[in-house]
Design a protein around this motif. Structure first.
Motif, PDB file in Angstrom:
ATOM      1  N   ALA A  70      -9.271  15.926 128.689  1.00  0.00           N
ATOM      2  CA  ALA A  70      -9.928  15.213 127.595  1.00  0.00           C
ATOM      3  C   ALA A  70      -9.097  15.317 126.313  1.00  0.00           C
ATOM      4  CB  ALA A  70     -11.329  15.776 127.367  1.00  0.00           C
ATOM      5  N   GLY A  71      -8.572  16.502 126.036  1.00  0.00           N
ATOM      6  CA  GLY A  71      -7.751  16.689 124.847  1.00  0.00           C
ATOM      7  C   GLY A  71      -6.467  15.883 124.898  1.00  0.00           C
ATOM      8  N   LEU A  72      -5.829  15.845 126.073  1.00  0.00           N
ATOM      9  CA  LEU A  72      -4.605  15.056 126.218  1.00  0.00           C
ATOM     10  C   LEU A  72      -4.887  13.562 126.055  1.00  0.00           C
ATOM     11  CD1 LEU A  72      -2.966  16.947 129.214  1.00  0.00           C
ATOM     12  CD2 LEU A  72      -2.181  16.932 126.850  1.00  0.00           C
ATOM     13  N   THR A  73      -6.039  13.129 126.549  1.00  0.00           N
ATOM     14  CA  THR A  73      -6.417  11.717 126.371  1.00  0.00           C
ATOM     15  C   THR A  73      -6.583  11.379 124.892  1.00  0.00           C
ATOM     16  OG1 THR A  73      -7.549  11.718 128.512  1.00  0.00           O
ATOM     17  CG2 THR A  73      -8.102   9.955 126.978  1.00  0.00           C
ATOM     18  N   LEU A  74      -7.270  12.256 124.166  1.00  0.00           N
ATOM     19  CA  LEU A  74      -7.437  12.040 122.725  1.00  0.00           C
ATOM     20  C   LEU A  74      -6.093  12.043 122.002  1.00  0.00           C
ATOM     21  CD1 LEU A  74     -10.508  14.381 122.074  1.00  0.00           C
ATOM     22  CD2 LEU A  74     -10.498  11.876 122.023  1.00  0.00           C
ATOM     23  N   THR A  75      -5.153  12.810 122.524  1.00  0.00           N
ATOM     24  CA  THR A  75      -3.835  12.904 121.895  1.00  0.00           C
ATOM     25  C   THR A  75      -3.025  11.627 122.060  1.00  0.00           C
ATOM     26  OG1 THR A  75      -3.776  15.303 122.247  1.00  0.00           O
ATOM     27  CG2 THR A  75      -1.665  14.200 121.893  1.00  0.00           C
ATOM     28  N   ILE A  76      -3.102  11.031 123.245  1.00  0.00           N
ATOM     29  CA  ILE A  76      -2.246   9.870 123.499  1.00  0.00           C
ATOM     30  C   ILE A  76      -2.886   8.538 123.120  1.00  0.00           C
ATOM     31  CG2 ILE A  76      -1.157  11.108 125.401  1.00  0.00           C
ATOM     32  CD1 ILE A  76      -2.592   9.115 127.287  1.00  0.00           C
TER      33      ILE A  76
ATOM     34  N   PHE B 238     -10.061  18.709 115.914  1.00  0.00           N
ATOM     35  CA  PHE B 238      -9.371  17.439 116.065  1.00  0.00           C
ATOM     36  C   PHE B 238      -9.072  16.744 114.739  1.00  0.00           C
ATOM     37  CE2 PHE B 238      -9.268  12.837 116.848  1.00  0.00           C
ATOM     38  CZ  PHE B 238      -8.257  12.780 117.788  1.00  0.00           C
ATOM     39  N   LEU B 239     -10.036  16.686 113.845  1.00  0.00           N
ATOM     40  CA  LEU B 239      -9.820  15.953 112.597  1.00  0.00           C
ATOM     41  C   LEU B 239      -8.685  16.567 111.777  1.00  0.00           C
ATOM     42  CD1 LEU B 239     -13.479  15.142 111.464  1.00  0.00           C
ATOM     43  CD2 LEU B 239     -11.810  13.626 112.561  1.00  0.00           C
ATOM     44  N   THR B 240      -8.620  17.901 111.770  1.00  0.00           N
ATOM     45  CA  THR B 240      -7.565  18.576 111.004  1.00  0.00           C
ATOM     46  C   THR B 240      -6.191  18.317 111.606  1.00  0.00           C
ATOM     47  OG1 THR B 240      -9.057  20.321 110.269  1.00  0.00           O
ATOM     48  CG2 THR B 240      -6.707  20.807 110.199  1.00  0.00           C
ATOM     49  N   VAL B 241      -6.065  18.513 112.920  1.00  0.00           N
ATOM     50  CA  VAL B 241      -4.751  18.340 113.548  1.00  0.00           C
ATOM     51  C   VAL B 241      -4.342  16.867 113.561  1.00  0.00           C
ATOM     52  CG1 VAL B 241      -4.993  20.433 114.928  1.00  0.00           C
ATOM     53  CG2 VAL B 241      -5.754  18.248 115.885  1.00  0.00           C
ATOM     54  N   PHE B 242      -5.325  15.972 113.664  1.00  0.00           N
ATOM     55  CA  PHE B 242      -5.012  14.546 113.577  1.00  0.00           C
ATOM     56  C   PHE B 242      -4.455  14.212 112.196  1.00  0.00           C
ATOM     57  CE2 PHE B 242      -6.079  10.156 112.582  1.00  0.00           C
ATOM     58  CZ  PHE B 242      -5.624   9.479 113.709  1.00  0.00           C
ATOM     59  N   GLY B 243      -5.082  14.753 111.158  1.00  0.00           N
ATOM     60  CA  GLY B 243      -4.586  14.530 109.800  1.00  0.00           C
ATOM     61  C   GLY B 243      -3.201  15.112 109.590  1.00  0.00           C
ATOM     62  N   ASN B 244      -2.950  16.291 110.157  1.00  0.00           N
ATOM     63  CA  ASN B 244      -1.622  16.905 110.054  1.00  0.00           C
ATOM     64  C   ASN B 244      -0.560  16.020 110.702  1.00  0.00           C
ATOM     65  OD1 ASN B 244      -2.770  19.107 108.777  1.00  0.00           O
ATOM     66  ND2 ASN B 244      -2.837  20.363 110.605  1.00  0.00           N
ATOM     67  N   SER B 245      -0.842  15.544 111.914  1.00  0.00           N
ATOM     68  CA  SER B 245       0.120  14.688 112.615  1.00  0.00           C
ATOM     69  C   SER B 245       0.340  13.381 111.870  1.00  0.00           C
ATOM     70  CB  SER B 245      -0.374  14.392 114.038  1.00  0.00           C
ATOM     71  OG  SER B 245      -0.251  15.518 114.862  1.00  0.00           O
TER      72      SER B 245
ATOM     73  N   ALA C   2     -13.964  19.890 119.364  1.00  0.00           N
ATOM     74  CA  ALA C   2     -14.307  21.115 118.637  1.00  0.00           C
ATOM     75  C   ALA C   2     -13.221  22.171 118.796  1.00  0.00           C
ATOM     76  CB  ALA C   2     -15.648  21.648 119.131  1.00  0.00           C
ATOM     77  N   LYS C   3     -12.735  22.329 120.004  1.00  0.00           N
ATOM     78  CA  LYS C   3     -11.745  23.377 120.266  1.00  0.00           C
ATOM     79  C   LYS C   3     -10.409  23.069 119.615  1.00  0.00           C
ATOM     80  CE  LYS C   3     -10.388  26.443 124.027  1.00  0.00           C
ATOM     81  NZ  LYS C   3     -10.550  26.729 125.484  1.00  0.00           N
ATOM     82  N   MET C   4     -10.041  21.803 119.588  1.00  0.00           N
ATOM     83  CA  MET C   4      -8.770  21.399 118.986  1.00  0.00           C
ATOM     84  C   MET C   4      -8.831  21.345 117.470  1.00  0.00           C
ATOM     85  SD  MET C   4      -7.862  18.204 121.512  1.00  0.00           S
ATOM     86  CE  MET C   4      -6.419  17.676 120.595  1.00  0.00           C
TER      87      MET C   4
ATOM     88  N   GLN D 132      -0.237  17.590 118.891  1.00  0.00           N
ATOM     89  CA  GLN D 132       0.405  17.989 120.145  1.00  0.00           C
ATOM     90  C   GLN D 132       0.294  19.496 120.361  1.00  0.00           C
ATOM     91  OE1 GLN D 132       1.372  15.758 122.216  1.00  0.00           O
ATOM     92  NE2 GLN D 132       1.217  14.009 120.823  1.00  0.00           N
ATOM     93  N   LEU D 133       0.455  20.258 119.305  1.00  0.00           N
ATOM     94  CA  LEU D 133       0.349  21.710 119.433  1.00  0.00           C
ATOM     95  C   LEU D 133      -1.069  22.148 119.755  1.00  0.00           C
ATOM     96  CD1 LEU D 133       2.572  23.000 116.471  1.00  0.00           C
ATOM     97  CD2 LEU D 133       3.202  22.680 118.863  1.00  0.00           C
ATOM     98  N   SER D 134      -2.051  21.375 119.328  1.00  0.00           N
ATOM     99  CA  SER D 134      -3.445  21.771 119.542  1.00  0.00           C
ATOM    100  C   SER D 134      -3.834  21.745 121.018  1.00  0.00           C
ATOM    101  CB  SER D 134      -4.384  20.858 118.754  1.00  0.00           C
ATOM    102  OG  SER D 134      -4.342  19.533 119.261  1.00  0.00           O
TER     103      SER D 134
END
Length: 278
Positions: free
Chosen positions: A248-254, A63-70, A59-61, A229-231
């Motif tokens: 948790a956010g870093l785990t979702l990122t990698i 996630f779906l938006t920043v994932f789509g951007n990346s 929710a804080k990141m 990554q910026l999120s």
């Protein structure tokens, strides 16, 4: 003696593997802990495996938006780098004269220049283009993709150039005699033979683009444009750091890039060896 040497080597490999995997272990176990558990013992297992902090991180990141951007930035970068670099390397190999060699050396030389020495002049140039040419190079995904292409082209041209030398020119000459155009020769004859090195270039570019933090942080300012990554910066405040959500956010990122690498790793060494040796 041989058995002893093998045992020592195996132990050293195991120790190195544990050393390299320890940050991942710390990140994973702490992504499930409460703040009190985390500060009490960062290496211990959590009392319970709850995905509460992952939900908060998503929710804080946004996630779906920043994932789509990346995903958009990464895929667009890979497509343009593969197409442009393969065509460039082909022309440099087939046009065997002094200028081609100079241009190739310039591409190789770009691999030796650290990005940190270029980032401020680059931002000034991009700002000048935006101001006077009215081309939005800053705070746009397209501007970031354009810059990514420039930074990734050197290694891509180098790998394609080495691999291209192994392709017999007789195949191209036969296609031309059959009436094929230059454009057709490349896309119908040459490019299908570049599958191995193309996969390698794509893998390296995916990893590099997905993991990049510094360049997107300089180019993208709007929250809606930020990459995954910026999120992760949202968890690191001026006075406090929410470590469990950050883990948790870093785990979702990698996770996406680790899965991608695990699937495609066998092509990397194979393609690099083929491109560098042939």
């Amino acid at each position: 003696m041989k058995h002893t040497a093998k045992t020592v080597v195996s132990v050293l490999i195991a120790v190195l593997a544990l050393a390299f995997l320890s940050p991942i272990y710390i990140m994973l176990v702490n992504s499930f802990k409460t703040r009190s558990e985390l500060y009490e013992n960062a290496l211990a297992l959590p009392s319970s495996f709850s995905f509460e902090y992952y939900a908060s991180a998503v929710a804080k990141m946004n996630f779906l938006t920043v994932f789509g951007n990346s995903l958009y930035v990464t895929l667009a970068t890979v497509v343009f780098v593969v197409v442009l670099s393969s065509m460039t390397a082909w022309m440099l190999v087939r046009q065997d004269h002094a200028l081609s060699k100079v241009i190739f050396l310039l591409f190789v030389a770009t691999m030796l220049i650290p990005f940190q020495t270029l980032m401020m002049p680059l931002m000034q140039v991009m700002d000048w283009i935006r101001t006077y040419l009215h081309i939005p190079m800053l705070n746009t995904h397209e501007g970031l993709i354009f810059m990514n292409i420039g930074f990734h082209a050197g290694i891509a041209v180098f790998l394609y150039h080495g691999f291209m030398k192994s392709i017999p020119i007789a195949l191209e000459e036969a296609a031309i005699l059959d009436g094929c155009t230059k454009f057709g020769v490349f896309w119908r004859i040459v490019f299908p033979l570049l599958k191995t090195i193309t996969v390698t270039v794509a893998i390296l570019d995916v990893i590099s683009s997905w993991n990049d933090y510094l360049l997107p942080s300089l180019v993208l300012s709007d929250k809606g444009l930020r990459t995954i990554q910026l999120s992760t910066f949202y968890f690191f405040g001026e006075f406090t750091i929410v470590w469990n959500q950050a883990m948790a956010g870093l785990t979702l990122t990698i996770v996406p890039i680790v899965l991608f690498y695990a699937f495609a790793q066998k092509y990397i060494i194979k393609g690099i060896a083929a491109g560098a040796v042939k």
